[in-house]
Design an enzyme around this catalytic site. Structure first.
Site, short mmCIF file in Angstrom:
data_model
loop_
_atom_site.label_atom_id
_atom_site.label_comp_id
_atom_site.label_asym_id
_atom_site.label_seq_id
_atom_site.Cartn_x
_atom_site.Cartn_y
_atom_site.Cartn_z
N HIS B 161 -13.27 -6.40 1.85
CA HIS B 161 -13.00 -4.96 1.70
C HIS B 161 -14.24 -4.10 2.00
CE1 HIS B 161 -9.11 -6.00 0.35
NE2 HIS B 161 -8.96 -5.22 -0.67
N HIS B 276 1.94 -4.82 1.31
CA HIS B 276 1.28 -4.14 0.19
C HIS B 276 1.44 -2.63 0.33
CE1 HIS B 276 -2.25 -2.67 -2.13
NE2 HIS B 276 -2.11 -3.79 -2.83
N GLU B 328 2.17 -6.58 -5.08
CA GLU B 328 2.18 -5.11 -5.07
C GLU B 328 2.87 -4.61 -3.80
OE1 GLU B 328 -2.10 -4.27 -5.49
OE2 GLU B 328 -1.85 -4.47 -7.65
N CYS B 419 -8.36 0.98 -9.51
CA CYS B 419 -8.12 1.89 -8.41
C CYS B 419 -7.29 3.10 -8.82
CB CYS B 419 -7.42 1.16 -7.27
SG CYS B 419 -6.00 0.18 -7.81
#
Lengths: 685, 685
Positions: B161, B276, B328, B419
């Site tokens: 990421h 996602h 998710e 997040c």
């Protein structure tokens, strides 16, 4: 079921077999062969008659009409195109011949015998010169059926099932020979087995058969012929498991890690019942055979552990196994959902095979307790009272409009993969072979079925007669008749777990309210006798005189059963059991609904004999709260109503509708449904 | 939200931005920047104040206490050990700075500014000389955090990421610069972006970023600086998708086939919302950006199709997206189960970003209808009324004792992967930027929030004031105040779908009973006016005089909503909606239970203003049948009771208990529960 002896010796005896001196390792206990046991009861004998009169002819007719016979004819002619769906469709013919063979020993039938001989000739004509027998290839070897693989045995691990076909051939051939004394099918089977033994073995080709049964079948040929190679090849196939390098041991996909067909670990390292239930239980049966016949202690430890796992964590209350429709698999430990229960009929058949072998190994009644549970409940539920409609899967719960597997809640006449009907065909007439067993001077009475058996105990002829109304009544009568002088031997009468307060030989199911109050009573000639309990048997040691009468009173009361709390779907619920029978409520007796019934603790049940209902049953009735929904008024209410429960085996003989085995004992909450449960939630096979 | 212009030009304007001549391709419609809109309402302004007073300080405090700040300090010192769980924990600081920046433009705060500057200095100190900024590696480059990969960018496709961190840095830097005029964070971001642009691009390194956002961030830097390389690199990253050869396109595992992070197909070939949800919606936002800024028609066609799929098949009635907790992810089409709904708060934030862009591209009110649905329901449900408790997932149904995800049914202060809280921190104070938009002489009024905006239309200064009590009342007032002479322009007032009989711009949800009866009425200075409807807007074309008053009456009635019959879980059920608000029933207002409530067709609801309840709401009440269970008596009954429904966004502020959005309209049946629903059925994240 018979001692090993040489082929020629057996032939010399004209096909009847008797216990001889055991010069080799074998099961310490031998079952009394079905040929020596004559049933005369009202529960099983009509079923065997129906199997003979209806099921076997229907099964042969379907083998003809669905092109299964045609496949053999085409193979003999080496022309045409394989005309059914699965390469293992050959086995339906073998299994029906096996059932017909048992049946003919009960009911001699010249016409049937001629038809079977004709079929056997067709099977023989389809066999290749070297013994290979597999119509899916032989019809057109250049273009074999799609799952058969291009070369022989190439796809055995996956889908060809060549050795599965072979195993059923051997099972049928041994039974046919034992029942009829004819060797026409046996000769075909031995020729095929000789090929298999020449192809597979140490230093030769190796494979873990994709669908087990060849191992059991080879053991039967070993028993019939005494030829060691059949036993050693059976052991070789067992020991081939767990060594294929092509699996991914890290995968959780049972197909990819090999556990689906019990090939992820060497058999001696297996400890739990895993994968496809029928394959597994055929494997475990063969492990018991080989452990008994070779004295392999490691294999014995493995199969003992697997049995404990199955019985403590993976069996439904009606004896069904294989919870998951996806792959016809065992679920995880305690994963026993009711709505989607798969419970393949073949798995119950396999479970009977296996538990009989476990009993013969250990002499403990718990194995027969499980066998009896399977037999009286989850197995015979697989065939309708008409003898020609079948369940492939056996539901634990049917909700209005819901259908989870196959044809539930209505039986079908045949299936594309029609293993279950033909497995019932062969099991039912073999049932007399499960009633008695012997070890020296110990005579085991395992099942309670009226009728007679003629035995030789300590070299003396003895007749034993059972007179009872089991499973409807708990009063058992055994009449002993030595042929000549009084005979000293031990009669071991199984005292079922359910009569001793144990719903299951594990903590998976227990009776609510603890051990039953009424004791078991035993008299001889009307006088109470002292007896020892050993391994679950009442041991009656005596010098028996002609017409001595043993009376055993089992406390046949209606009990509520609770499941281990780890079985999520059964929490707070009860099932009903009376004697060996597990009950269910079906729509037809309960105003069209059963999912709305509550069975509170302490509910009093009344057994009611209903001779006209479902070929004669004892129903259970009680007044219980039932929930009613008035959709138009959007109202829900509870009112007392009569619950009528019927034996589980008898459900789905009066049309489609709700059925429930487990009832909430206390309703703590409700879920409101705004639509009927979705139809056709098929979970696949 | 501002036209592209050169960095120096922007600096010269001191950080305030105005619309100029568009010399390059861009969105045809420009939002009126948040800096030009001053809210003065009772619904949103208190939330923005709470965000400023409570959420932002709490968020900074948690960045400190959870070692997120310490990571930057250690990176600056090149010593220590990465002290949090995820390599993307850096982003929580960027996002909180972004929120604080917006906030400071509303509520100047010297102390906060000093703290933010101090943090920015720590961020700058952690940046490597070449611009690389990623504490998980810089702290100890020889021993990077386990998911960071041994070399820079090496694990970008999987878990590092690095570009996700970069994207949030750019978002924060652009906002901070726009809000404060300071360039300290922007300088850091540009240095990093220059590195990224030098490493990635045609003929250089390529990767499809594992978690999208760098694309949106680069577009923001392009807007601020006018430097084309940022836009072209954003486009490069979009076009990198769908070309990685390492996936297994035959796999149905979304991780293995690349669809989990939208990398299975080139973006121009994507047609449905997949994988996602947050990553996807950030991607779709960037696709809209790049389509607008480059005129890429293929990309526009792709993002249009994906939007249609999402809105017609994958959105919950309260605007939530991402049905599946496992990964998710979006579910399949129409897979919108209530009990296990995931609905990540971040996905709602992303959906606001995306729908704003879709509106700016197309000028159709349906995008703002969806944006409003998300904003008033499934997004602000993610933060408690206290401003410091959060939902990561947003449930559609809570049953007694059941917990599906995270902390449901009670909010948490922070998450290990945190997040969502920081995404709310940055979205809330940016809200004024979503109220108005302009295209030439068209002024769009999208959201109905009291307050004023100062605009330049056709080079004339105009103030517009909104006065309403939205969402509680449907009477809207707009006061137009040209600074000098009367000004001719078009006021386009969004007439929400819900006011025109459409619950959704698709057939996914519809109002029961068809289009609403009461029409929309519009007057100017008290006189009814004729108006044209265009793309969902009432177009009021007029030469406006000072204090002209536009009054719009929206029919704010309570409606019952039905889902498309393909949404299995909602069949036969209704939801409640009044204006933009979707309602739910919560235990606290309904005798502790909500899963027992029936809402029959034709139920009459009464809106009841409750100024003291939940910071002031209008509740809905009705008399409805409710099922009661008396467990001790094993009885079930229905009785009328008052149902009190509250806005969905306000649930879970009074402790744990049942909550229901969908109510059965007619109970056709019930399932009897013999135990409370199992606790903690966590479906994973």
């Amino acid at each position: 079921m018979c001692s090993p002896k040489s082929f020629l010796l057996v032939l010399g005896l004209g096909g009847t077999l008797s216990a001889g001196a055991q010069t080799r390792l074998d099961y310490p206990i031998q079952a009394v062969p079905f040929t020596q046991v004559k049933l005369a009861d009202d529960f099983w004998l009509p079923r065997l008659k129906t199997n003979t009169d209806v099921t076997i002819p229907a099964s042969f007719a379907r083998c003809e009409s669905t092109n299964r016979v045609k496949n053999f004819e085409m193979a003999a002619a080496h022309q045409g195109k394989f005309a059914t769906t699965y390469p293992f469709d050959d086995t339906d013919i073998y299994k029906t011949i096996e059932g017909a063979s048992y049946s003919m020993s009960l009911y001699p039938d010249a016409k049937l015998q001629a038809y079977v001989d004709e079929l056997i000739a067709k099977v023989g004509a389809a066999q290749e010169p070297d013994g290979y027998l597999y119509t899916a290839r032989t019809i057109d070897p250049a273009h074999p059926q799609k799952w058969a693989g291009q070369a022989r045995w190439e796809k055995e691990r996956e889908l060809s099932h060549e050795l599965y076909n072979a195993g059923h051939l051997y099972e049928a051939a041994a039974a046919h020979y034992q029942a009829t004394g004819q060797k026409n099918l046996l000769t075909i089977a031995l020729k095929n087995a000789d090929l298999v033994c020449s192809v597979f073995g140490p230093g030769k080709r190796s494979v873990a058969p994709g669908h087990e049964i060849v191992e059991m079948g080879l053991v039967k040929l070993y028993r019939v012929t005494g030829q060691a190679k059949y036993l050693s090849t059976a052991k070789f196939f067992l020991e081939a498991r767990g060594h294929y390098p092509g699996y991914d041991p890290k995968s959780t996909d049972t197909w990819k890690n090999g556990s689906y067909w019990q090939d992820d670990k060497p058999v001696v390292d297996q400890r739990e019942a895993e994968g496809h239930a029928v394959r597994a239980e055929y494997l475990y049966s063969a492990m018991a055979d080989v452990a008994a016949l070779t004295g392999d202690k490691q294999m014995l430890a493995a199969v003992d552990s697997i049995w404990n796992n199955l019985v403590a964590k993976k069996m439904y209350v009606q004896g069904g196994t294989g919870a998951a429709g996806d792959g016809e698999r065992f679920g995880a430990n305690y994963e026993l959902p009711n709505a989607t229960a798969y419970n393949e009929t073949c798995a119950s058949v396999a479970d009977v095979f296996w538990n009989q072998r476990m009993f013969q190994l250990h002499g403990e009644s718990k194995y027969v307790d499980v066998l009896e549970k399977v037999l009286y409940n989850g197995l015979i539920s697989g065939v309708g009272l008409d003898g020609k409609s079948f369940f492939y899967s056996n539901a634990m719960q049917i909700r209005n409009g819901q259908r989870y597997h196959d044809t539930e809640p209505a039986r079908a006449g045949w299936f594309e993969c029609s293993c279950c009907p033909t497995n019932l065909v062969r099991l039912m007439p073999a049932l007399p072979g499960y009633v008695y067993a012997q070890r020296g001077s110990d005579l085991y009475a395992n099942l309670f079925i009226s009728g007679t058996t003629n035995l030789v105990i300590n070299k003396k002829k003895v007749q034993l007669e059972q007179q009872n109304n089991y499973p409807w009544a708990g009063d058992l009568r055994f009449v002993v008749r030595p042929a000549g002088a009084p005979a000293a031997f031990n009669l071991l009468v199984r005292i079922p777990g359910w009569a001793r307060g144990a719903a299951m030989p594990s903590d998976l199911y227990t009776f609510a309210g603890g051990p039953v109050a009424a004791p078991v009573r035993i008299t001889v000639n009307g006088q109470p006798v002292a007896y020892a309990m050993k391994n679950g048997y009442a041991v009656l040691a005596r010098t028996w005189r002609k017409n001595d009468v043993v009376a055993v009173t089992l406390p046949l009361e209606t009990r509520t059963v609770q499941a281990n709390a780890r079985v999520l779907d059964d929490r707070g619920k009860v099932a009903l059991q009376r004697g060996p029978l597990v009950y269910c409520a079906e729509w037809a007796d309960n105003d069209g609904r059963t999912s709305n019934i509550i069975v509170p603790a302490g509910t009093a049940f009344t057994p009611v004999a209903k001779p006209q209902l479902l070929n004669g049953i004892t129903a259970l009735t009680a007044t219980v709260p039932v929930v009613r929904v008035d959709a138009a008024a959007n109202s829900v209410s509870t009112a007392p109503r009569t619950l009528t429960a019927i034996p589980y085996y008898a459900w789905a003989n009066r049309g489609k509708g709700e059925m429930t085995v487990w009832f909430p004992a206390q309703v703590t909450d409700v879920d409101l449904l705004s639509q009927p449960p979705a139809a056709d939630k098929a979970a696949g096979k």
